[in-house]
Design an enzyme around this catalytic site. Sequence first.
Site, PDB file in Angstrom:
ATOM      1  N   CYS A 156      -7.067   1.121  -6.228  1.00  0.00           N
ATOM      2  CA  CYS A 156      -6.648   0.365  -7.409  1.00  0.00           C
ATOM      3  C   CYS A 156      -6.344  -1.087  -7.055  1.00  0.00           C
ATOM      4  CB  CYS A 156      -5.463   1.029  -8.101  1.00  0.00           C
ATOM      5  SG  CYS A 156      -4.017   1.261  -7.072  1.00  0.00           S
ATOM      6  N   HIS A 208       1.322   0.949  -7.381  1.00  0.00           N
ATOM      7  CA  HIS A 208       0.059   1.076  -8.108  1.00  0.00           C
ATOM      8  C   HIS A 208      -0.299  -0.272  -8.721  1.00  0.00           C
ATOM      9  CE1 HIS A 208      -3.139   2.897 -10.369  1.00  0.00           C
ATOM     10  NE2 HIS A 208      -2.597   2.587 -11.526  1.00  0.00           N
TER      11      HIS A 208
END
Length: 979
Positions: free
Chosen positions: A320, A935
């Site tokens: 990510c 994240h």
Amino acid sequence: MDSLSESSTSSYHGKRPRSLSEESQSSSNMDDISQKSISLGDASEISKNLPSIAEQKQLIGELVNNQPELELGQVDNYILSYSWYERLCSYLAEDGPFPGPVDQEDIADLETGTLKPDLQEEIDFTIISRDVWDLLVRWYGLKGPEFPRETVNLGSESHPHLVVEVYPPIFSLTLLSTNAVDANESHKPKKISLSSKSTLEDLLEGVKYTLSLPSDQFRLWRVDTDQPLHRTIDPSSFIKINSKEIIDFLEKSKTLVELGMDSSCSLVAECMINETWPVDRALRLQFLIQQRNNQSSNEEQKQEKRVPGTCGLSNLGNTCYMNSALQCLTHTRELRDFFTSDEWKNQVNESNPLGMGGQVASIFASLIKSLYSPEHSSFAPRQFKATIGKFNHSFLGYGQQDSQEFLAFLLDGLHEDLNRIYQKPYTSKPDLYEVDEEKIKNTAEECWRLHKLRNDSLIVDLFQGMYRSTLVCPVCNTVSITFDPFMDLTLPLPVKQVWSHTVTFIPADTNLTPLAIEVVLESKAATIEDLVKYVAEKSGCSDYRKILVTETYKGRFYRFLTQLSKSLLMEISEEDEIYLYELERPYEDGSDDILVPVYHISDDSTNSANSYMSSRDFGHPFVLQLSDNEVTDASFISEKLKLKYQQFTTLKNLKNIDSLESLELGHEDEQVQKGPLDVDMDHSQTPLFEMRVFHDRFEKIPTGWNMSVSNLPLLTERDKKDLESTVDPLDAHSIEEEDDSEFKDVAPGSYPEPSKSNENTKLTAKENDRLLIQGDLLVCEWPEKSYQFVFSVAPSSPQMGRSLWLESKTILSDKKDDSEDSRTITLNDCLDEFEKTEQLGEEDPWYCPTCKEFRQASKQMEIWRCPEILIFHLKRFSSERRFRDKIDDLVEFPIDNLDMSMRTGSYKLSEKENPKLIYELYAVDNHYGGLGGGHYTAFAKNPDNGQFYCFDDSRVTPVCPEETVTSAAYLLFYRRKTS
């Protein structure tokens, strides 16, 4: 989900790494895992074989220094829990307690016996050689699984890149079945694990064997889905999965790395039935159904037609960081138009030795076309990642990476692949040593001209600016002005990084009350030495070297923090109890003094007089400092103990009380001894407390974790035994398994300490006179009546003492800890911080051409030239020595009309009326979570419809512009507005 490391994963060639995580995905090679653990019964044998600390250091050091180079294909590397590794280092540095068995449970999935996903090197684990692993397990035992790992070559034969494969890919296997009963099976898929350097042929053989396929007539699908698959799936359910692709069997000799299959993923095996593929048959059936409803289907397709540029990117395993940066970059209108129009082909420079042969530009163009194709709702950038990884091994595996570092590498790679300069001339950047506006402008223009002689590409046209750096010598005031290009601008956040804690200080003067000192230090990387100096100043201690720093837990010392300049305060957590003890004199290595920790227990009179298993801790421990002469006199030791105890009771004549009987009779004054305590007193007289001794030959200042008070010898008995008898350490200090719960359950581990006594070592003549030696610990056992009389919580008589264990004076810090204040931070505040004048540190001085000396000059930064695309990198991550931290404060930034005119040096010195430098936001790269597990997502404005979207890997949703301003913002992308 990603974790973030501020620095890229290290790459090692040839030599074995201290720790390496080139691969970091969700599973490990289950065939290599063996569950090994040690029982309590084994601990005795292990501790008897444990060498001294000095011997351990020597043996481990020899193995590390003489370790062989990495050998391809050898499984000679072991993953070791970093938390246990730190405990071992602390123990070997004589700074912490015995570490217990090699404990792998914090990095293991105990249900499957595999390595937990997303672990980070040097934070969660380290890697050691087989020899070191075998040694540690033999010495300490093992608790949990072991994880041996293979060495693989992620480079080529000509340019090898040997790494330890921490996370070999694991493939989940699902069988496509037309049988209704089999297709409804809800069991978990079978799994196989292979090295990333295995070939496709190896994978196919593994699939065939694991699924018991009857023939070679099968094909394999790679599937990306958020929904978990079962062991089987029916064709109609399978064709509804959007992201899937057939694996080309023509490339059987290629490795999984070359095919982009070196991360764990789901595979679906489809067998041919009657010379027909079930998926093809299901697709034809679906087509016929759609034909029947052609009109309504067309209407639905029109309504669901996807906006180009709203395609998500599949997370290939901790990617990510890459996906978020790519979404921001591909939503740069000028860049998109350049690559989708194939204009890049006319400018690609395949001969640039600093470039990637045009491969990065080519794969980036392919990626942009896929993202702007209305056919895709999500795209798996496997080939793109494989290409980038080929040129930068940090991005080859699936470890956690920094989005800003990835973006910087990609922009630099695109620049060199598109560089219009084929023959780079030699240039020499000019320096300026005076403050003259005209000369400053001319020097800046010359620096940019020289830069463009070697660097000229669309990337430079769009993304590169230039800043000015001004250095001033603090001695002769010589000024040095230089200009350098930048691709993104790193902005510090004006947030105080403080360390705060309330510690307890125990003065050496027993007439003084303990102090609770609030400590606020303006550096999260402060050391124990900084803490000691602060406490010395606040407490009035004349010499900070007299202070011993300890951590206590439930009435015992947990560790002694003696490495003042090496230990970081950030290793102390909020709930840790920190006690600082003022000694009589500085205690340093080589001193004849010994430090003896003292614990206090009170005996429960309901048990027999010979049982100490029911004893309980009270108060908090303290430390006696004894000289060579003092350790030979039991009466002196007793008097010194009573003097120290007097600090924690209102009974101020405690030092004059010699027995329990004197307390019971209540005639304290009549019992005052005029001389020192007679050790050989009448046995009818019960001492106020008994001194029992514990010895640990491995710890210079023992903590006594996991020791039992049962069978500890009296100090006076030790004297009579002449200290020459050899005592089996585990017989004398065994772990009680029944009633001694107060001592067993408070320790971090449940294993006994090794060899607590002299272990067949006779004392010298000088030592023979001693009652206490280095490595001793005293346990003072108070009979219940003595304890109640001296340390009563609510005295029933004026003659009784009240406990002062919990009493202290508070000293508040004069520095306010405003690190948690909710003051609003703006982008302008960050720019102000960037422009602040700062002094260079001692470790990075500047060489003054006038003084001919290195000086800690003052330095000021200023933006000189603003690019068309301005990228701000908010410096949320800091790294000082071993400590790393993240700042999560909200930074408010404008969505539109960011005016950089008066922050740009060239604009401020311009004579004519140039257009103002006004910018609009078009993308944000976000990081959520901390260093240990975070994240990345992105907000990006579509170049065509002007709508902002949130890109969370494969998920794409529209958002309002105001929603882009969050505390997770990490990279800000601005485009200059033109007239």
